[in-house]
Enzyme design. Sequence first.
Site, PDB file in Angstrom:
ATOM      1  N   GLY A   1       0.769  -1.236   0.000  1.00  0.00           N
ATOM      2  CA  GLY A   1       0.000   0.000   0.000  1.00  0.00           C
ATOM      3  C   GLY A   1       0.801   1.288   0.000  1.00  0.00           C
ATOM      4  O   GLY A   1       0.218   2.368   0.058  1.00  0.00           O
TER       5      GLY A   1
ATOM      6  N   GLY B   1       2.240   3.197  -5.899  1.00  0.00           N
ATOM      7  CA  GLY B   1       1.579   2.623  -7.057  1.00  0.00           C
ATOM      8  C   GLY B   1       0.108   2.330  -6.869  1.00  0.00           C
ATOM      9  O   GLY B   1      -0.654   3.123  -6.311  1.00  0.00           O
ATOM     10  N   ILE B   2      -0.308   1.152  -7.360  1.00  0.00           N
ATOM     11  CA  ILE B   2      -1.714   0.761  -7.309  1.00  0.00           C
ATOM     12  C   ILE B   2      -2.225   0.724  -5.879  1.00  0.00           C
ATOM     13  O   ILE B   2      -3.335   1.180  -5.584  1.00  0.00           O
ATOM     14  CB  ILE B   2      -1.904  -0.614  -7.982  1.00  0.00           C
ATOM     15  CG1 ILE B   2      -1.668  -0.505  -9.493  1.00  0.00           C
ATOM     16  CG2 ILE B   2      -3.295  -1.186  -7.704  1.00  0.00           C
ATOM     17  CD1 ILE B   2      -1.553  -1.839 -10.204  1.00  0.00           C
TER      18      ILE B   2
ATOM     19  N   TYR C   1       7.131 -14.775 -12.509  1.00  0.00           N
ATOM     20  CA  TYR C   1       6.069 -13.828 -12.164  1.00  0.00           C
ATOM     21  C   TYR C   1       4.711 -14.369 -12.593  1.00  0.00           C
ATOM     22  O   TYR C   1       3.745 -14.367 -11.815  1.00  0.00           O
ATOM     23  CB  TYR C   1       6.358 -12.492 -12.841  1.00  0.00           C
ATOM     24  CG  TYR C   1       5.234 -11.491 -12.791  1.00  0.00           C
ATOM     25  CD1 TYR C   1       5.015 -10.708 -11.658  1.00  0.00           C
ATOM     26  CD2 TYR C   1       4.395 -11.303 -13.894  1.00  0.00           C
ATOM     27  CE1 TYR C   1       3.989  -9.777 -11.623  1.00  0.00           C
ATOM     28  CE2 TYR C   1       3.374 -10.370 -13.872  1.00  0.00           C
ATOM     29  CZ  TYR C   1       3.170  -9.613 -12.730  1.00  0.00           C
ATOM     30  OH  TYR C   1       2.143  -8.691 -12.693  1.00  0.00           O
TER      31      TYR C   1
END
Length: 256
Positions: free
Chosen positions: A13, A16-17, A156
């Site tokens: 958190g 970014g997103i 990934y």
Amino acid sequence: MKFENKTVIVTGGGTGIGKTTAQRFFEEGANVVINGRREDVLKETALEIDPSGKKVIAIAGDISLQETSKKLVQAAVEAFGGVDILINNTGKFNPTPFMDHTADDLQSYLDIIVKGTFYPSQAVIPEMRKRGGGAIVNTGSMWAIQAVEATPSSAYSAAMAGRHALTRNLAVELAGDHIRVNAVAPAVVETPIYNTFMTEEQVAEVLPSFNAFHPIGRNGTTKDVAEAILFLASDSASWITGVVMPLDGGITARLR
């Protein structure tokens, strides 16, 4: 406000997103607990979102450890009385040819993404059950749906496929507890994650070249992803569970 009196945990958190998602939940009235490894970044983000320090708190720690998830839930309960929503948003992305991945490298993807979904979800479920239900939204990836030759990302993609699988399995298993579990699967989103393996100059040169990769004509923004996450976490999506929602500007529609 859609999330007034709700408490949300957002992992990854600090930037970014995750940062934008935490900001939007706060703007919609939620109490927010953010997590990441870098305590200084987390504290700065928390105060940037909520200068009062009352509705957004930062708990640093390694999300691959069960103890970290327990700390997050404990903090949410002590500060705000419980947990209603979990956003599993941790990630690592560094395009690497398959044969160049090391054992430690592979393990880091599994720790950050798979364990970073498994342990927080285990920790919040008892608290959600106390409240009669809740919502979990996972940040997955288009790369777990569609391979991209220009960005070899086997480790990934495998880890994110695990996150997608957890989404569907938990959705079915927890439906009886009124806990909905969904995921978003973004394509190229302009976030600081690219600065972890490219210089600022390279990012400025390379990222715009991906605009045309998306049929809609542009890369995604953190707000694009955050708004989809908020929708899936909201009562507006009360009949949606087990979905992995592509957020890719049309890429997977074109490739299927």
